[in-house]
Design a protein around this motif. Structure first.
Motif, short mmCIF file in Angstrom:
data_model
loop_
_atom_site.label_atom_id
_atom_site.label_comp_id
_atom_site.label_asym_id
_atom_site.label_seq_id
_atom_site.Cartn_x
_atom_site.Cartn_y
_atom_site.Cartn_z
N ARG B 347 0.85 -1.21 0.00
CA ARG B 347 0.00 0.00 0.00
C ARG B 347 0.88 1.25 0.00
NH1 ARG B 347 -0.86 3.59 3.75
NH2 ARG B 347 0.07 2.30 5.38
N MET B 350 2.84 1.42 -3.41
CA MET B 350 1.93 1.75 -4.51
C MET B 350 1.49 3.21 -4.44
SD MET B 350 1.55 -0.74 -6.66
CE MET B 350 0.17 -0.12 -7.62
N ALA B 561 -1.91 -1.61 -13.62
CA ALA B 561 -1.99 -1.84 -12.17
C ALA B 561 -1.92 -0.51 -11.41
CB ALA B 561 -0.84 -2.75 -11.73
N GLY B 564 -5.14 1.28 -11.79
CA GLY B 564 -6.17 0.63 -10.96
C GLY B 564 -6.06 1.05 -9.51
N PHE B 565 -4.84 1.12 -9.00
CA PHE B 565 -4.63 1.54 -7.61
C PHE B 565 -5.09 2.98 -7.42
CE2 PHE B 565 -2.33 3.09 -3.91
CZ PHE B 565 -2.46 2.03 -3.02
N ASP B 568 -8.92 2.99 -7.30
CA ASP B 568 -9.46 2.31 -6.11
C ASP B 568 -9.12 3.03 -4.81
OD1 ASP B 568 -10.56 0.30 -7.58
OD2 ASP B 568 -9.16 -1.28 -6.93
N ARG B 569 -7.90 3.51 -4.73
CA ARG B 569 -7.37 3.86 -3.41
C ARG B 569 -7.05 5.34 -3.21
NH1 ARG B 569 -6.67 -0.06 0.84
NH2 ARG B 569 -7.53 -1.92 -0.10
N PRO B 572 -10.71 8.21 -4.18
CA PRO B 572 -11.73 8.47 -3.15
C PRO B 572 -11.47 9.72 -2.29
CG PRO B 572 -11.31 6.12 -3.23
CD PRO B 572 -10.32 6.78 -4.17
N GLN B 573 -10.22 10.19 -2.24
CA GLN B 573 -9.94 11.44 -1.54
C GLN B 573 -10.74 12.61 -2.14
OE1 GLN B 573 -5.72 12.30 -1.77
NE2 GLN B 573 -5.12 10.31 -0.94
#
Lengths: 596, 596
Positions: B347, B350, B561, B564-565, B568-569, B572-573
């Motif tokens: 995490r 990435m 990849a 995608g991260f 996904d991650r 959202p901020q």
């Protein structure tokens, strides 16, 4: 400049007003400590921190520690300050009266710790590590060892350490190599090298008592073969005076980013005499007694530095004149307005303020549980307190240190270019605060502890100790007009937390990497809900006081403002954390290892 | 350890594959620079950075700068490195051939800057400030001044500075006190004290050319009375040789948190001879020419440090053995698995990777606009480029430096306790990166520039230069199966950005504090949409290449990849930022000033 005035009013709010109905009683077992007495302790502590510790903070950073003739020298003034600290009884504040402690509740001790960390976090490690070590000795050592060591450690005459890490292992202690060979007299001979030993050596006390993790010759491999040993720097004689040196030497001290007045030592044990603490091969359990105490205290470091940084930023923002308020000059008498008029400066100050108030409130709840666990007459309360502490220890450690670091950075940002310069003192907060996110288990490890151990433990019983009061409070009060919008925010975030809990439990059962990939976001989400619960309660109390009429209207209005900022500006982070959790491990694990 | 290998493949992706259809043409005006030539420049630059600059980075931090006999000495090796750098022509890479520059496009220059900042950000300031100063001289000075100074500055024989800040004013330059008195020969005499002057003095070049903001005696008060002056350390003779010293002295250098090999000077000008650059009282305009160039470059500092920190973290995560993978041992042949197997470590890696790739991609788009503004044959394209650059300059400066700092911190966290120790080299990245969020206008000032000036300017025309390509791309491609979920994410965030823009425009018209309170969150939201757009385009290209078949499948899979991260991650901020903006200024401004 580093300025600090202990936030006594807010501390009293947390101590006396906020947590009475949170399920852990009213400090009843500590009835001998009246509220007035506790307040007097806080005031004395504030004076001590402000007058003795704060003036040494910046000079200690500049001078740092050094080795002289094989012994660590702390910066000028530290020894005198430590003597004053010890003689006034601060070292023994929360310790058991059986060993000479004052037996004050943790609810007060943690607030005093906050002041110490706010004014001199490097200094805090010397008594702090001693406190951790005495806890482990009290919990696990033989009576002989207790009698021989605890009185002098509790009084602060001798200090203590935790010798865990070796150069090739920190998180994974199963790999450690230090050996302990049993002797005929029941003692052991300990040999090995440890690194990152805070307060491993120094000139504040005559003796240093090391608690050392090591392996016996017959130990099974991995963490199940580790035992804990007490190894003093000097072997005490039967009469308590100091005898021979014990083969414990300091091989060097680290050059660190910050915490420069705290000696971080490489320690060598060379056939040193030691005694087993606890059962053979059960050193990890004894170590965790110490570690869990320390983890909460490290969280308090984040809180303390955050508060000091906030106050230093406010002082600068009031005094620095630059530009005019966007809506027109506020101080036309001056060449420019103080920068506190600017919304973006207020955003930074409010954020830091909300983080410290939120952590202090949440920390107060955990302290209440620490006291109840020890002293409540009700076994159900004690059990619930144990559950709650287990759950919240990683949250306090990781959340408070993350947010304390952020607050320190916001202070630097408020200072602008001046914040980057050593003489203004705020960049030190950033450097000092950085380690708290790492030591005593990195914040990532805390998050794994939360999702991997604390959350699933005993069918979620730990979680219920947290969910139940939040849920009951919302059920009882969310309809109240004065707090309705805030309650809606908390209800939504709490719902997200419950959903996330279910997702992680379900996915993690099949694939532990799913829990691992969600861990850090889950800890943050839970922390935000915890702070939100405290702010909602605070706002409700503040509203009631203001409605009743109070001569402290300023305080309660500020509390409403702080809560409002939390729900408007900080709690939305919960949505981002939830969405990240929801996406699962896929994108975290997708990249081939050799493609990084 | 500090390791760095220039990410050439990703740089080529940004340079050749990503931005062809983004409205700023295909570097057509630079047709003489073939793709092969540009790639060769990148490779040479990588070698220079890795071999010359990187080895000096950690030692330079430890040694720092010092004053000797009134002159600043840079750390050992810096002078030799600078000579090599200059002789190989790196100082003149993007400068106008008229003055001896090589005239390479900014699209390549910014990538080279990234490498320099990644390997030695302290070093980067010496040529970096010179470049900013030459830009201002080119844009505003008389021909005589240009002839006298530009050739030696472009070649790097002389260096330049920007002397803006005084101790009582940084952001608010209207308060400045340095005086410039006109002389009969058309020159001025400049007297005053400046602070925070990067490269204000040093031993790398024979002369230092200061661009100094000062007031003439008849100047109106405030920013409308500031003029810009060129003040050399040594007055050149008519033949270009160095003549007399010019009353410019260095009063001291700052002790800073980081950037220790970069001399930050307090400069005194004592009746120093100077010449006006640009119109009287229009110094701010000339200063902004320099400042805007520098702002993008400061953003690149964040990107460069972020990349270096990421690579150092990856190297450690591959090598450090600790614990076992949650799903069972991955390397049973070793005593423990490398920590890169752990989801929470991934995490962190990435996140840092996505920040650097995202910023590089977004930065590449801005560089393309910089080139089009200068060289496009189409006036519409030039105008659109100007709009886009105006909008994105504060975003690049603030977003890249915020994220670079976060990446540096993630690297420290990946190292655990070792990250806090100087010898491992990663804490230096944190200390070095911290200033980039502050200088050339704090990131809060960037956000105000965005919402207060760039967003409303010319009825939102700047914004359209950004919104239009995003919107067109989504309209054209959001239905494509391969990128559908990512496109939905971007569509949603883009919708939030549009809504937020409308809210701020509407509320800000009535109350500028509304815009001020939203500024930082708005900048982040816009930055996330910008990165999201780049990642969506990247994913689409990667998908196409993989479908067509490619011998670089590893690169394109990694790009998928990473994208995608991000969706996904990280994206959202955007929701959190939107919710914070939506709440308005109320809770930011609610607390009474004396209640802080």
């Amino acid at each position: 400049m580093q300025v600090y005035e202990a936030p006594l009013r807010d501390m009293r709010f947390v101590l006396h007003e906020l947590h009475g109905d949170d399920g852990f009683g009213d400090l009843a077992a500590h009835a001998e400590f009246t509220p007035d007495l506790l307040d007097a302790v806080l005031e004395e502590a504030a004076r001590m921190a402000q007058e003795i510790l704060l003036p040494l903070n910046a000079p200690g950073d500049i001078e740092g520690c050094r080795i002289e003739n094989g012994v660590v020298r702390t910066p000028a003034g530290f020894k005198a300050a430590y003597d004053q600290f010890r003689e006034a009884g601060w070292a023994a504040l929360a310790s058991d009266p059986q060993w000479g402690g004052q037996g004050l509740p943790e609810s007060i001790n943690k607030l005093v710790e906050e002041m110490i960390c706010a004014t001199n976090v490097s200094f805090s490690l010397y008594p702090g590590l001693t406190h951790g070590a005495t806890t482990a000795i009290e919990g696990h050592a033989s009576d002989d060892l207790k009698q021989a060591y605890l009185p002098k450690m509790v009084s602060g005459e001798w200090s203590g350490t935790m010798c865990l890490t070796e150069s090739h292992c920190g998180t994974d202690l199963g790999l450690l190599r230090t050996r302990a060979v049993p002797q005929e007299d029941g003692s052991f001979r300990v040999t090995g090298s440890k690194i990152f030993i805070s307060a491993g050596d120094h000139d504040l006390t005559d003796n240093v008592i090391h608690l050392v993790l090591a392996r016996m010759p017959d130990a099974p491999p991995g963490v199940k073969g580790i035992s804990l040993f007490l190894v003093p720097k000097f072997l005490p004689n039967a009469d308590g005076t100091l005898g021979n040196a014990n083969g414990v030497t300091v091989a060097g001290i680290e050059h660190k980013m910050g915490m420069k007045a705290s000696a971080t030592c490489q320690m060598n044990f060379d056939d040193s005499v030691g005694w087993l603490v606890g059962e053979p091969h059960k050193g990890m359990a004894a170590m965790f007694t110490m570690m869990n105490t320390e983890r909460v205290s490290v969280g308090v470091q984040g809180l303390g530095i955050g508060e000091a940084a906030y106050q230093s930023a406010v002082a600068y923002a009031r005094e620095r004149l630059q530009g005019r308020a966007l809506g027109g000059a506020k101080r036309p008498d001056l060449p420019a307005d103080p920068i506190i008029v600017h919304p973006d400066v207020r955003r930074m100050l409010m954020t830091a303020r909300v983080y410290t108030e939120g952590c202090r409130a949440l920390g107060g709840w955990v302290s209440r549980a620490l006291d109840a666990e020890k002293a409540s007459a009700d076994p159900e309360v004690r059990a619930r307190a144990t559950d709650f502490i287990a759950l919240m220890t990683p949250v306090v450690k990781a959340l408070f240190t993350d947010l304390g670091y952020e607050s320190a950075n916001l202070a630097v940002q408020t200072y602008g270019g001046h914040g980057y310069i050593r003489e203004h003192g705020v960049e030190q907060y950033v450097r000092d605060a950085r380690i708290a996110m790492i030591y005593e288990g990195t914040n990532g490890i805390q998050a794994l502890d939360l999702v991997g151990r604390k959350m699933p433990a005993r069918m979620g019983r730990n979680l219920r100790a947290f969910f139940h009061p939040v849920s009951s409070f919302l059920d009882a009060h969310e309809g109240e007009e004065a707090i309705k919008p805030m309650a809606q925010g908390l209800r939504q975030a709490f719902g997200a937390l419950q959903l996330a809990t279910g997702m992680i439990a379900q996915r993690g059962m099949k694939d532990p990497e799913e829990a691992g990939a969600a861990a850090t976001d889950y800890l943050r989400l839970l922390g935000l809900v915890g702070m939100g619960y405290c702010f909602l309660k605070s706002a409700r109390i503040a509203g009631q006081r203001l409605a009743e009429g109070t001569d402290e209207a300023g305080f309660y209005k500020a509390k409403l403002a702080t809560a409002g900022f939390f729900f408007d500006r900080i709690l939305p982070q919960a949505t981002a954390a939830f969405l990240a959790i929801k996406s699962g491990k896929r994108s975290t694990m997708a990249l081939a290892e050799d493609a990084f």
